[in-house]
Design a protein around this motif. Structure first.
Motif, PDB file in Angstrom:
ATOM      1  N   ILE A 118      -3.453  -0.664  -4.735  1.00  0.00           N
ATOM      2  CA  ILE A 118      -3.909  -0.135  -3.444  1.00  0.00           C
ATOM      3  C   ILE A 118      -5.208  -0.842  -3.030  1.00  0.00           C
ATOM      4  CG2 ILE A 118      -4.835   1.924  -2.283  1.00  0.00           C
ATOM      5  CD1 ILE A 118      -2.873   3.565  -4.090  1.00  0.00           C
ATOM      6  N   LEU A 119      -6.100  -1.049  -3.992  1.00  0.00           N
ATOM      7  CA  LEU A 119      -7.361  -1.745  -3.728  1.00  0.00           C
ATOM      8  C   LEU A 119      -7.090  -3.162  -3.213  1.00  0.00           C
ATOM      9  CD1 LEU A 119     -10.443  -2.098  -3.881  1.00  0.00           C
ATOM     10  CD2 LEU A 119     -10.180  -2.709  -6.290  1.00  0.00           C
ATOM     11  N   MET A 120      -6.171  -3.874  -3.877  1.00  0.00           N
ATOM     12  CA  MET A 120      -5.839  -5.235  -3.452  1.00  0.00           C
ATOM     13  C   MET A 120      -5.264  -5.251  -2.035  1.00  0.00           C
ATOM     14  SD  MET A 120      -6.792  -7.465  -5.559  1.00  0.00           S
ATOM     15  CE  MET A 120      -5.940  -8.831  -4.784  1.00  0.00           C
ATOM     16  N   SER A 166       3.147   5.845  -2.799  1.00  0.00           N
ATOM     17  CA  SER A 166       4.352   6.650  -3.057  1.00  0.00           C
ATOM     18  C   SER A 166       4.589   6.813  -4.560  1.00  0.00           C
ATOM     19  CB  SER A 166       5.580   5.994  -2.416  1.00  0.00           C
ATOM     20  OG  SER A 166       5.404   5.869  -1.034  1.00  0.00           O
ATOM     21  N   MET A 167       4.441   5.724  -5.307  1.00  0.00           N
ATOM     22  CA  MET A 167       4.632   5.788  -6.759  1.00  0.00           C
ATOM     23  C   MET A 167       3.560   6.653  -7.424  1.00  0.00           C
ATOM     24  SD  MET A 167       7.397   4.282  -7.340  1.00  0.00           S
ATOM     25  CE  MET A 167       7.321   4.363  -9.129  1.00  0.00           C
ATOM     26  N   ALA A 168       2.325   6.545  -6.895  1.00  0.00           N
ATOM     27  CA  ALA A 168       1.235   7.369  -7.438  1.00  0.00           C
ATOM     28  C   ALA A 168       1.540   8.850  -7.242  1.00  0.00           C
ATOM     29  CB  ALA A 168      -0.087   6.993  -6.772  1.00  0.00           C
ATOM     30  N   LEU A 174       0.832  -1.208   0.000  1.00  0.00           N
ATOM     31  CA  LEU A 174       0.000   0.000   0.000  1.00  0.00           C
ATOM     32  C   LEU A 174       0.869   1.261   0.000  1.00  0.00           C
ATOM     33  CD1 LEU A 174      -2.929   1.179   0.360  1.00  0.00           C
ATOM     34  CD2 LEU A 174      -2.522   1.076   2.812  1.00  0.00           C
ATOM     35  N   ILE A 175       1.882   1.282   0.876  1.00  0.00           N
ATOM     36  CA  ILE A 175       2.767   2.460   0.986  1.00  0.00           C
ATOM     37  C   ILE A 175       3.537   2.699  -0.320  1.00  0.00           C
ATOM     38  CG2 ILE A 175       4.841   3.341   2.135  1.00  0.00           C
ATOM     39  CD1 ILE A 175       3.760   1.822   4.692  1.00  0.00           C
ATOM     40  N   PHE A 176       4.090   1.598  -0.893  1.00  0.00           N
ATOM     41  CA  PHE A 176       4.867   1.741  -2.132  1.00  0.00           C
ATOM     42  C   PHE A 176       3.985   2.202  -3.290  1.00  0.00           C
ATOM     43  CE2 PHE A 176       7.795  -1.679  -0.236  1.00  0.00           C
ATOM     44  CZ  PHE A 176       8.624  -0.711   0.302  1.00  0.00           C
TER      45      PHE A 176
END
Length: 356
Positions: A210-212, A68-70, A63-65
């Motif tokens: 993120i949803l997953m 961050s990429m988004a 989720l964090i990665f």
């Protein structure tokens, strides 16, 4: 391996804590409740622990990665994810608030179910003799039905967790698509001027990740909500201190087998208005054999329980070998006072035959 080891340690610690309980501590929980705590509650905590060590570590990192990429692609558009957090947080808070008390109630009903089954097993001959099968069946069906209704109610509340997560994330994807479309039109779909369709697809891919992650966390959340009530019940067992402990400078030697009851009152409920024994005065010399006779429920067993200090007298004193039983080291006293309880089961045959 970690979760089963954790469950093993929990059961070990609970079991040995229970060995130090006085009879009044066991009465407080009831044997049926202790069985549920050692089995169902520990299993719930074990499952939650397993989910936490696997999914709850991997999913937050993913989720964090992804977030961050988004943000590295387009910080303005990625603020949509931040805007959804209050909706998710508020929804999860309401789900926990509604579901947790029901799960606490359910586990108490499990205790009741165990108690009904235990009573039936212990009293099966009495039930048959007095033709009480229908009544006992109704008792079992009633408590079983209560568990079903409450568990279903709690699970229905928890079921809102998944749609809440999906709604939040798909709502994010719609907003990103909407705003990104305007940015693409304004920039002429060129990377030099801002947003492109390629970057939009990348953002949507990260939104899917993120949803997953959130979906995986939702499964953990469900397990933690269920196990939270179980964990509280386990902690109650581990924190419970025995009502009967050895005093400082305890007496370690019992001089003789004389027994004296002096103005002894006793109540299981610690209520002076509900006394089982009242004003008992009794003197038994060492070496004497005494029979105590009375009808069922006349407190014969209760009287005997006070001698090895399985319970403490509410008022008055019980003396063994000339000393108040509360002055002795518990182990020393019980090594000298042998008691065969009513519910003891004595096996015939050799140890090998019993094992086979």
């Amino acid at each position: 391996k970690a979760s089963t080891g954790f469950a093993s340690n929990l059961r070990h610690d609970m079991y040995y804590r229970i060995q130090n309980y006085s009879f009044s501590n066991i009465d407080k929980f009831s044997p049926a409740s202790i069985v549920t705590r050692l089995t169902t509650d520990v299993n719930n905590v074990q499952n939650a622990f397993q989910m936490i060590t696997r999914v709850a570590v991997r999913a937050p990192l993913m989720l964090i990665f992804a977030v961050s990429m988004a943000f590295s692609i387009n910080a303005k558009l990625s603020l949509v994810f931040v805007a959804v957090i209050p909706i998710l947080g508020g929804g999860l808070f309401l789900i926990i608030k509604k579901a947790h008390p029901i799960f606490e109630k359910v586990f108490k009903l499990y205790d009741k179910l165990n108690n009904v089954v235990a009573e039936n097993l212990h009293g099966i001959r009495v039930v048959k003799s007095f033709v009480r099968e229908e009544r006992e069946n109704k008792k079992f069906n009633d408590v079983s039905s209560d568990i079903y209704k409450n568990f279903s109610k709690a699970e229905k509340i928890l079921a809102f967790n998944s749609p809440l997560m999906q709604f939040s994330m798909y709502f994010c994807i719609i907003l990103i698509s909407w705003f990104a479309a305007h940015f693409i039109v304004q920039s002429g779909n060129t990377p030099d001027n801002g947003m492109t369709t390629g970057l939009l697809m990348t953002l949507i891919s990260y939104a899917s990740q993120i949803l997953m992650s959130l979906m995986m966390l939702s499964f953990v959340f469900v397990m933690i909500t269920i196990s939270r009530a179980s964990a509280g019940r386990i902690v109650e067992v581990l924190d419970e201190e025995s009502d009967i402990v050895s005093p400082e400078n305890a007496v370690n030697e019992v001089k003789d087998g004389s027994i004296v009851f002096e103005n002894v009152d006793f109540s299981y409920a610690k209520d002076k208005n509900k006394l089982c024994l009242e004003g008992v005065n009794l003197y038994i010399k060492a070496g004497e054999t005494v029979g105590i006779i009375g009808g069922t429920g006349s407190s014969k067993t209760t009287l005997v329980h006070l001698i090895p200090r399985l319970y403490d007298a509410t008022n008055g004193s019980v003396r063994v070998g000339g000393r108040d039983v509360r002055e002795y080291d518990i182990k020393s006293l019980r090594d000298e006072v042998a008691v065969v309880l009513q519910k003891n089961v004595l096996f015939s045959g050799t140890v090998r035959e019993n094992l086979l």
